[in-house]
Design a protein around this motif. Structure first.
Motif: not given
Length: 447
Positions: A338-348, A397-409
Protein backbone atom coordinates in the motif's frame (compact mmCIF):
# COMPACT_ATOMS: atom_id res chain seq x y z
CA UNK A 1 38.42 -60.99 -57.54
CA UNK A 2 36.36 -64.09 -56.81
CA UNK A 3 33.43 -64.46 -54.43
CA UNK A 4 35.62 -65.55 -51.50
CA UNK A 5 37.82 -62.47 -51.82
CA UNK A 6 34.78 -60.21 -52.04
CA UNK A 7 33.23 -61.76 -48.94
CA UNK A 8 36.50 -61.49 -47.02
CA UNK A 9 36.78 -57.77 -47.75
CA UNK A 10 33.32 -56.59 -46.63
CA UNK A 11 32.84 -54.95 -43.24
CA UNK A 12 29.58 -56.70 -42.15
CA UNK A 13 29.85 -60.28 -40.96
CA UNK A 14 28.19 -63.11 -42.94
CA UNK A 15 27.54 -66.37 -41.08
CA UNK A 16 26.37 -69.81 -42.13
CA UNK A 17 24.47 -71.29 -39.18
CA UNK A 18 23.01 -74.80 -39.01
CA UNK A 19 19.69 -75.72 -37.44
CA UNK A 20 21.33 -76.33 -34.04
CA UNK A 21 22.85 -72.86 -33.98
CA UNK A 22 26.47 -73.81 -34.79
CA UNK A 23 28.37 -71.36 -37.02
CA UNK A 24 29.63 -73.45 -39.96
CA UNK A 25 31.37 -70.58 -41.75
CA UNK A 26 32.10 -66.90 -41.18
CA UNK A 27 33.09 -64.41 -43.84
CA UNK A 28 33.58 -60.66 -43.99
CA UNK A 29 34.09 -58.62 -40.84
CA UNK A 30 37.14 -57.05 -42.49
CA UNK A 31 39.42 -55.70 -39.77
CA UNK A 32 37.54 -57.65 -37.11
CA UNK A 33 33.82 -57.68 -36.29
CA UNK A 34 33.22 -56.09 -32.86
CA UNK A 35 36.74 -57.30 -32.12
CA UNK A 36 36.03 -60.92 -33.20
CA UNK A 37 38.10 -62.56 -35.92
CA UNK A 38 35.65 -64.38 -38.25
CA UNK A 39 37.76 -67.54 -38.45
CA UNK A 40 37.66 -67.88 -34.65
CA UNK A 41 33.85 -68.04 -34.69
CA UNK A 42 33.59 -71.17 -36.82
CA UNK A 43 32.41 -74.16 -34.78
CA UNK A 44 30.95 -72.04 -31.97
CA UNK A 45 27.27 -71.55 -31.17
CA UNK A 46 25.90 -68.31 -32.58
CA UNK A 47 24.27 -67.72 -29.20
CA UNK A 48 27.76 -67.34 -27.69
CA UNK A 49 28.06 -63.89 -29.25
CA UNK A 50 24.53 -62.74 -28.41
CA UNK A 51 24.36 -60.32 -25.47
CA UNK A 52 22.72 -61.91 -22.38
CA UNK A 53 19.82 -59.45 -22.36
CA UNK A 54 18.95 -60.34 -25.98
CA UNK A 55 19.55 -64.09 -25.74
CA UNK A 56 15.98 -65.15 -24.95
CA UNK A 57 14.52 -63.15 -27.86
CA UNK A 58 17.10 -64.39 -30.39
CA UNK A 59 16.85 -68.02 -29.24
CA UNK A 60 13.05 -67.92 -29.42
CA UNK A 61 13.13 -66.30 -32.85
CA UNK A 62 15.58 -68.93 -34.11
CA UNK A 63 13.58 -71.82 -32.64
CA UNK A 64 10.31 -70.69 -34.22
CA UNK A 65 11.83 -70.26 -37.66
CA UNK A 66 13.69 -73.56 -37.72
CA UNK A 67 10.63 -75.61 -36.81
CA UNK A 68 8.86 -77.23 -39.80
CA UNK A 69 9.65 -74.80 -42.65
CA UNK A 70 6.97 -74.78 -45.31
CA UNK A 71 8.99 -73.13 -48.09
CA UNK A 72 12.30 -74.14 -49.65
CA UNK A 73 13.68 -70.63 -49.03
CA UNK A 74 12.72 -68.73 -45.90
CA UNK A 75 13.30 -64.99 -45.84
CA UNK A 76 12.17 -63.61 -42.46
CA UNK A 77 12.18 -59.92 -41.71
CA UNK A 78 15.44 -58.27 -40.60
CA UNK A 79 15.50 -57.26 -36.95
CA UNK A 80 17.70 -55.50 -34.46
CA UNK A 81 19.53 -57.20 -31.65
CA UNK A 82 22.53 -56.85 -29.38
CA UNK A 83 25.79 -58.77 -29.76
CA UNK A 84 28.71 -59.09 -27.38
CA UNK A 85 32.05 -57.82 -28.64
CA UNK A 86 35.40 -59.36 -27.84
CA UNK A 87 35.70 -56.77 -25.06
CA UNK A 88 32.58 -58.23 -23.39
CA UNK A 89 30.50 -55.11 -24.03
CA UNK A 90 27.10 -55.08 -25.82
CA UNK A 91 26.78 -53.56 -29.31
CA UNK A 92 23.67 -52.97 -31.36
CA UNK A 93 23.51 -54.83 -34.68
CA UNK A 94 21.07 -55.25 -37.55
CA UNK A 95 20.41 -58.94 -38.24
CA UNK A 96 19.48 -59.88 -41.82
CA UNK A 97 18.73 -63.62 -41.95
CA UNK A 98 17.86 -65.86 -44.89
CA UNK A 99 16.83 -69.48 -44.33
CA UNK A 100 17.89 -72.01 -46.93
CA UNK A 101 16.60 -75.58 -47.25
CA UNK A 102 18.76 -77.77 -49.48
CA UNK A 103 17.45 -80.61 -51.68
CA UNK A 104 18.70 -83.02 -49.03
CA UNK A 105 16.43 -81.41 -46.50
CA UNK A 106 19.31 -79.85 -44.60
CA UNK A 107 18.37 -76.48 -43.16
CA UNK A 108 20.89 -73.68 -42.79
CA UNK A 109 20.75 -69.96 -42.17
CA UNK A 110 22.71 -67.30 -43.95
CA UNK A 111 22.90 -64.37 -41.54
CA UNK A 112 24.38 -60.94 -42.20
CA UNK A 113 25.26 -58.84 -39.15
CA UNK A 114 25.69 -55.09 -39.57
CA UNK A 115 26.82 -52.98 -36.58
CA UNK A 116 24.49 -50.06 -36.05
CA UNK A 117 27.55 -47.82 -35.64
CA UNK A 118 28.27 -48.36 -39.37
CA UNK A 119 25.06 -46.52 -40.24
CA UNK A 120 24.90 -42.78 -40.77
CA UNK A 121 21.91 -42.56 -38.42
CA UNK A 122 22.54 -42.52 -34.68
CA UNK A 123 19.83 -45.04 -33.99
CA UNK A 124 20.98 -46.46 -30.67
CA UNK A 125 21.31 -43.17 -28.76
CA UNK A 126 18.00 -41.99 -30.22
CA UNK A 127 16.35 -45.25 -29.16
CA UNK A 128 17.85 -44.79 -25.69
CA UNK A 129 16.41 -41.27 -25.50
CA UNK A 130 12.95 -42.34 -26.68
CA UNK A 131 12.81 -45.22 -24.21
CA UNK A 132 13.57 -42.93 -21.27
CA UNK A 133 17.26 -43.64 -20.67
CA UNK A 134 19.12 -41.03 -18.66
CA UNK A 135 20.93 -38.22 -20.42
CA UNK A 136 24.31 -39.56 -19.34
CA UNK A 137 23.48 -42.90 -20.99
CA UNK A 138 22.43 -41.16 -24.22
CA UNK A 139 25.64 -39.11 -24.31
CA UNK A 140 27.69 -42.29 -23.84
CA UNK A 141 25.81 -43.98 -26.69
CA UNK A 142 26.56 -40.98 -28.93
CA UNK A 143 30.25 -41.50 -28.20
CA UNK A 144 29.92 -45.12 -29.36
CA UNK A 145 28.81 -44.15 -32.85
CA UNK A 146 32.17 -43.57 -34.58
CA UNK A 147 34.49 -45.81 -32.56
CA UNK A 148 36.38 -48.67 -34.13
CA UNK A 149 39.23 -51.05 -33.39
CA UNK A 150 41.03 -53.19 -35.96
CA UNK A 151 44.52 -54.14 -37.09
CA UNK A 152 45.07 -50.65 -38.49
CA UNK A 153 44.44 -48.80 -35.25
CA UNK A 154 41.78 -47.63 -32.83
CA UNK A 155 39.48 -44.65 -32.58
CA UNK A 156 37.60 -43.46 -29.52
CA UNK A 157 35.25 -40.48 -29.18
CA UNK A 158 34.55 -38.54 -25.99
CA UNK A 159 32.04 -35.75 -25.46
CA UNK A 160 32.73 -32.75 -23.23
CA UNK A 161 29.42 -31.12 -22.23
CA UNK A 162 29.95 -27.39 -21.63
CA UNK A 163 26.50 -26.06 -20.70
CA UNK A 164 27.21 -26.27 -16.95
CA UNK A 165 30.41 -27.45 -15.31
CA UNK A 166 32.41 -29.25 -18.04
CA UNK A 167 31.69 -32.98 -17.85
CA UNK A 168 33.32 -35.67 -19.98
CA UNK A 169 31.39 -38.67 -21.32
CA UNK A 170 32.92 -41.66 -23.07
CA UNK A 171 32.03 -44.77 -25.07
CA UNK A 172 31.28 -48.12 -23.51
CA UNK A 173 34.62 -49.34 -24.84
CA UNK A 174 36.40 -46.62 -22.85
CA UNK A 175 39.95 -47.93 -22.19
CA UNK A 176 40.15 -46.16 -18.84
CA UNK A 177 40.78 -42.68 -20.19
CA UNK A 178 37.50 -41.10 -19.09
CA UNK A 179 38.68 -40.11 -15.57
CA UNK A 180 42.02 -38.93 -16.99
CA UNK A 181 40.25 -36.64 -19.46
CA UNK A 182 37.86 -35.39 -16.76
CA UNK A 183 40.78 -34.47 -14.49
CA UNK A 184 42.53 -32.65 -17.33
CA UNK A 185 39.38 -30.62 -18.07
CA UNK A 186 38.86 -29.92 -14.36
CA UNK A 187 42.40 -28.53 -14.21
CA UNK A 188 41.69 -26.08 -17.01
CA UNK A 189 42.60 -27.89 -20.23
CA UNK A 190 40.41 -26.34 -22.92
CA UNK A 191 41.83 -26.94 -26.40
CA UNK A 192 38.58 -25.67 -27.94
CA UNK A 193 39.38 -22.09 -26.85
CA UNK A 194 42.41 -21.92 -29.14
CA UNK A 195 42.31 -19.55 -32.15
CA UNK A 196 41.77 -22.49 -34.51
CA UNK A 197 38.08 -22.48 -33.49
CA UNK A 198 36.11 -19.37 -34.43
CA UNK A 199 32.85 -19.78 -32.53
CA UNK A 200 31.46 -16.62 -34.09
CA UNK A 201 31.76 -18.27 -37.50
CA UNK A 202 29.31 -21.06 -36.70
CA UNK A 203 27.65 -20.69 -40.10
CA UNK A 204 30.86 -21.18 -42.03
CA UNK A 205 30.88 -24.54 -43.86
CA UNK A 206 33.65 -26.78 -42.63
CA UNK A 207 35.45 -28.97 -45.12
CA UNK A 208 36.78 -32.47 -44.59
CA UNK A 209 40.18 -30.88 -43.95
CA UNK A 210 39.14 -28.69 -41.01
CA UNK A 211 36.12 -30.37 -39.39
CA UNK A 212 38.55 -32.14 -37.05
CA UNK A 213 40.83 -29.58 -35.42
CA UNK A 214 44.13 -30.88 -34.04
CA UNK A 215 45.09 -30.09 -30.47
CA UNK A 216 47.76 -30.93 -27.93
CA UNK A 217 46.81 -33.08 -24.96
CA UNK A 218 48.29 -32.63 -21.48
CA UNK A 219 51.12 -35.01 -20.66
CA UNK A 220 48.85 -36.94 -18.27
CA UNK A 221 46.42 -37.71 -21.12
CA UNK A 222 49.18 -38.56 -23.59
CA UNK A 223 50.91 -40.87 -21.12
CA UNK A 224 47.67 -42.68 -20.27
CA UNK A 225 46.73 -43.00 -23.95
CA UNK A 226 50.10 -44.41 -24.94
CA UNK A 227 49.70 -47.16 -22.35
CA UNK A 228 46.85 -48.44 -24.54
CA UNK A 229 48.84 -48.22 -27.79
CA UNK A 230 50.54 -51.07 -29.61
CA UNK A 231 54.36 -50.92 -29.82
CA UNK A 232 54.33 -49.41 -33.34
CA UNK A 233 51.46 -46.97 -32.70
CA UNK A 234 51.36 -43.25 -31.99
CA UNK A 235 48.64 -41.23 -30.24
CA UNK A 236 46.80 -38.39 -31.96
CA UNK A 237 44.00 -36.15 -30.68
CA UNK A 238 41.63 -33.62 -32.24
CA UNK A 239 38.27 -32.02 -31.49
CA UNK A 240 35.01 -31.15 -33.23
CA UNK A 241 32.77 -28.36 -31.85
CA UNK A 242 29.04 -28.83 -31.29
CA UNK A 243 27.02 -25.62 -31.47
CA UNK A 244 23.39 -24.76 -30.73
CA UNK A 245 22.00 -21.37 -31.76
CA UNK A 246 25.55 -20.04 -32.15
CA UNK A 247 26.58 -21.21 -28.66
CA UNK A 248 29.32 -23.75 -28.09
CA UNK A 249 27.52 -26.39 -25.98
CA UNK A 250 30.02 -29.21 -26.24
CA UNK A 251 33.06 -30.66 -27.94
CA UNK A 252 33.78 -34.12 -29.28
CA UNK A 253 37.34 -35.25 -28.62
CA UNK A 254 38.66 -37.80 -31.09
CA UNK A 255 41.43 -39.97 -29.65
CA UNK A 256 43.20 -42.03 -32.25
CA UNK A 257 45.84 -44.74 -32.03
CA UNK A 258 47.52 -45.07 -35.44
CA UNK A 259 50.78 -46.31 -36.96
CA UNK A 260 53.61 -43.99 -36.02
CA UNK A 261 53.49 -42.35 -39.46
CA UNK A 262 49.68 -41.93 -39.36
CA UNK A 263 48.09 -38.49 -39.54
CA UNK A 264 45.07 -36.95 -37.85
CA UNK A 265 42.64 -36.31 -40.67
CA UNK A 266 39.03 -36.80 -41.70
CA UNK A 267 38.29 -38.56 -44.94
CA UNK A 268 35.43 -37.23 -47.02
CA UNK A 269 33.26 -40.32 -46.52
CA UNK A 270 33.43 -39.89 -42.73
CA UNK A 271 32.66 -36.18 -42.80
CA UNK A 272 28.90 -36.72 -43.20
CA UNK A 273 28.81 -39.09 -40.25
CA UNK A 274 30.65 -36.61 -38.02
CA UNK A 275 28.35 -33.78 -39.09
CA UNK A 276 25.31 -35.99 -38.48
CA UNK A 277 26.61 -36.91 -35.03
CA UNK A 278 27.05 -33.22 -34.16
CA UNK A 279 23.61 -32.31 -35.52
CA UNK A 280 21.87 -35.06 -33.55
CA UNK A 281 23.82 -34.10 -30.42
CA UNK A 282 22.67 -30.48 -30.80
CA UNK A 283 19.07 -31.59 -31.42
CA UNK A 284 19.08 -33.77 -28.29
CA UNK A 285 20.43 -30.90 -26.19
CA UNK A 286 17.76 -28.60 -27.63
CA UNK A 287 15.12 -31.20 -26.72
CA UNK A 288 16.52 -31.39 -23.17
CA UNK A 289 16.53 -27.60 -22.87
CA UNK A 290 12.88 -27.43 -23.95
CA UNK A 291 11.97 -30.18 -21.50
CA UNK A 292 13.78 -28.38 -18.68
CA UNK A 293 11.94 -25.16 -19.50
CA UNK A 294 8.59 -26.98 -19.31
CA UNK A 295 9.50 -28.61 -16.02
CA UNK A 296 10.70 -25.27 -14.66
CA UNK A 297 7.51 -23.54 -15.76
CA UNK A 298 5.40 -26.23 -14.10
CA UNK A 299 7.32 -26.33 -10.82
CA UNK A 300 8.65 -22.78 -10.25
CA UNK A 301 7.16 -19.54 -9.00
CA UNK A 302 7.53 -16.98 -11.78
CA UNK A 303 8.40 -14.06 -9.49
CA UNK A 304 10.96 -15.54 -7.09
CA UNK A 305 12.17 -18.59 -9.00
CA UNK A 306 11.43 -20.72 -5.95
CA UNK A 307 9.44 -23.95 -6.01
CA UNK A 308 5.69 -23.55 -6.39
CA UNK A 309 2.91 -25.25 -4.44
CA UNK A 310 2.75 -28.31 -6.75
CA UNK A 311 6.50 -28.90 -6.50
CA UNK A 312 6.30 -28.57 -2.70
CA UNK A 313 3.46 -31.10 -2.50
CA UNK A 314 5.49 -33.60 -4.54
CA UNK A 315 8.55 -33.05 -2.35
CA UNK A 316 6.59 -33.56 0.87
CA UNK A 317 5.13 -36.77 -0.55
CA UNK A 318 8.65 -38.08 -1.21
CA UNK A 319 10.17 -36.91 2.08
CA UNK A 320 11.82 -39.36 4.47
CA UNK A 321 11.50 -39.51 8.24
CA UNK A 322 12.30 -37.46 10.20
CA UNK A 323 11.35 -34.29 8.31
CA UNK A 324 9.79 -30.95 9.16
CA UNK A 325 8.00 -28.02 7.55
CA UNK A 326 8.40 -24.28 8.18
CA UNK A 327 5.50 -21.95 7.35
CA UNK A 328 6.78 -18.39 6.86
CA UNK A 329 4.59 -15.28 6.65
CA UNK A 330 5.77 -11.68 6.19
CA UNK A 331 4.46 -9.45 8.95
CA UNK A 332 2.24 -6.55 7.79
CA UNK A 333 3.22 -7.05 4.15
CA UNK A 334 0.00 -5.40 2.93
CA UNK A 335 1.30 -2.09 4.28
CA UNK A 336 4.43 -2.47 2.13
CA UNK A 337 2.35 -2.81 -1.02
CA UNK A 338 0.00 0.00 0.00
CA UNK A 339 2.74 2.47 0.88
CA UNK A 340 5.55 1.63 -1.57
CA UNK A 341 3.65 0.03 -4.47
CA UNK A 342 3.41 -3.51 -5.79
CA UNK A 343 6.60 -3.28 -7.87
CA UNK A 344 8.61 -2.56 -4.73
CA UNK A 345 6.65 -5.24 -2.89
CA UNK A 346 7.66 -7.76 -5.55
CA UNK A 347 11.34 -6.85 -5.11
CA UNK A 348 10.95 -7.29 -1.35
CA UNK A 349 9.46 -10.76 -1.87
CA UNK A 350 12.38 -11.74 -4.10
CA UNK A 351 14.85 -10.61 -1.41
CA UNK A 352 12.91 -12.47 1.28
CA UNK A 353 13.01 -15.66 -0.80
CA UNK A 354 16.75 -15.24 -1.35
CA UNK A 355 17.42 -14.87 2.39
CA UNK A 356 15.27 -17.87 3.29
CA UNK A 357 17.21 -20.01 0.81
CA UNK A 358 20.51 -18.72 2.21
CA UNK A 359 19.39 -19.69 5.73
CA UNK A 360 18.54 -23.28 4.72
CA UNK A 361 20.60 -26.28 3.64
CA UNK A 362 21.41 -26.77 -0.07
CA UNK A 363 18.90 -29.65 -0.46
CA UNK A 364 15.97 -28.01 1.31
CA UNK A 365 12.89 -27.15 -0.77
CA UNK A 366 11.87 -23.50 -0.43
CA UNK A 367 8.51 -22.69 -2.02
CA UNK A 368 6.47 -19.57 -2.43
CA UNK A 369 3.13 -20.84 -1.20
CA UNK A 370 1.15 -17.80 -2.26
CA UNK A 371 1.24 -14.03 -1.81
CA UNK A 372 3.67 -13.26 1.01
CA UNK A 373 3.73 -16.82 2.38
CA UNK A 374 6.63 -19.26 2.01
CA UNK A 375 6.89 -22.91 3.01
CA UNK A 376 10.15 -24.79 3.54
CA UNK A 377 10.50 -28.58 3.53
CA UNK A 378 13.42 -29.71 5.71
CA UNK A 379 13.86 -33.28 4.53
CA UNK A 380 15.63 -35.84 6.71
CA UNK A 381 16.17 -33.56 9.70
CA UNK A 382 15.47 -33.75 13.43
CA UNK A 383 13.25 -31.24 15.22
CA UNK A 384 16.11 -29.52 17.07
CA UNK A 385 18.04 -28.79 13.88
CA UNK A 386 14.83 -27.70 12.11
CA UNK A 387 14.12 -25.28 14.95
CA UNK A 388 17.63 -23.81 14.59
CA UNK A 389 17.05 -23.20 10.86
CA UNK A 390 13.67 -21.61 11.54
CA UNK A 391 15.19 -19.25 14.11
CA UNK A 392 17.99 -18.38 11.69
CA UNK A 393 15.36 -17.34 9.13
CA UNK A 394 13.72 -15.06 11.71
CA UNK A 395 17.06 -13.57 12.80
CA UNK A 396 18.32 -12.81 9.28
CA UNK A 397 15.65 -10.12 8.94
CA UNK A 398 17.06 -8.05 11.78
CA UNK A 399 19.47 -6.81 9.11
CA UNK A 400 18.34 -4.03 6.71
CA UNK A 401 16.64 -5.22 3.53
CA UNK A 402 18.77 -3.16 1.18
CA UNK A 403 16.02 -3.00 -1.45
CA UNK A 404 15.81 0.35 -3.27
CA UNK A 405 12.63 2.27 -2.47
CA UNK A 406 11.53 -0.29 0.15
CA UNK A 407 11.32 -0.04 3.95
CA UNK A 408 14.55 -0.67 5.82
CA UNK A 409 13.21 -3.70 7.67
CA UNK A 410 10.51 -6.34 7.56
CA UNK A 411 9.93 -9.19 10.01
CA UNK A 412 8.70 -12.75 9.65
CA UNK A 413 6.47 -15.02 11.70
CA UNK A 414 7.39 -18.70 11.36
CA UNK A 415 5.59 -21.89 12.35
CA UNK A 416 7.33 -25.27 12.58
CA UNK A 417 5.75 -28.74 12.41
CA UNK A 418 7.13 -32.24 12.12
CA UNK A 419 6.05 -34.47 9.23
CA UNK A 420 4.16 -37.35 10.85
CA UNK A 421 2.19 -40.15 9.17
CA UNK A 422 -1.49 -39.25 8.84
CA UNK A 423 -0.96 -35.54 9.53
CA UNK A 424 -0.85 -32.44 7.32
CA UNK A 425 2.45 -30.76 8.27
CA UNK A 426 1.73 -27.65 6.21
CA UNK A 427 -1.57 -27.07 8.03
CA UNK A 428 0.08 -27.69 11.41
CA UNK A 429 2.93 -25.29 10.62
CA UNK A 430 0.39 -22.70 9.38
CA UNK A 431 -1.47 -22.90 12.71
CA UNK A 432 1.81 -22.51 14.60
CA UNK A 433 2.65 -19.45 12.46
CA UNK A 434 -0.70 -17.85 13.40
CA UNK A 435 0.18 -18.39 17.06
CA UNK A 436 3.50 -16.59 16.40
CA UNK A 437 1.61 -13.64 14.91
CA UNK A 438 -0.84 -13.44 17.85
CA UNK A 439 2.11 -13.64 20.25
CA UNK A 440 3.79 -10.52 18.89
CA UNK A 441 5.17 -11.50 15.44
CA UNK A 442 8.88 -11.77 14.40
CA UNK A 443 9.31 -15.14 16.09
CA UNK A 444 9.24 -18.92 15.65
CA UNK A 445 6.60 -21.16 17.21
CA UNK A 446 6.78 -24.99 17.19
CA UNK A 447 3.50 -26.87 16.72
Amino acid sequence: MDASEILASIRPLVLVVDSSGVMLDARGGAGGFLGHEPADLVGRLVFDIVAPDALADVAGYFARLTANPTHPVLMPMPFRSVMTGSDGLPYGVDVIPTGVVADTGERNWIVMLVPQSMETSVSEPLNAELTGAGRDVVRSRLCDELCYHNQYGSLRWYFVALEDEPQVFGPRSDPGLLPVLQRAVDRGWQPWTTPTLAVDESGRPRSADDVLLPCTAPSSVTSAALRHAEPDQAFRIGFVPVELDGELIGVYLELRWVPASGELMVRANVLTRIQNLCQVTALLHERWRDRDRLVLAATRDTLTGLANRDALTDAIGAAVEPSAVLYVDVDRFKSVNDRYGHAVGDRVLVEIGRRIVASCRPGDVVARFGGDEFVVLLDGIDLETAEAIGQRIVDTFTEPLGVAGAPDHVSLSVGLAECRPGSDPVDLADRAMLVAKRSGRAQLVVA
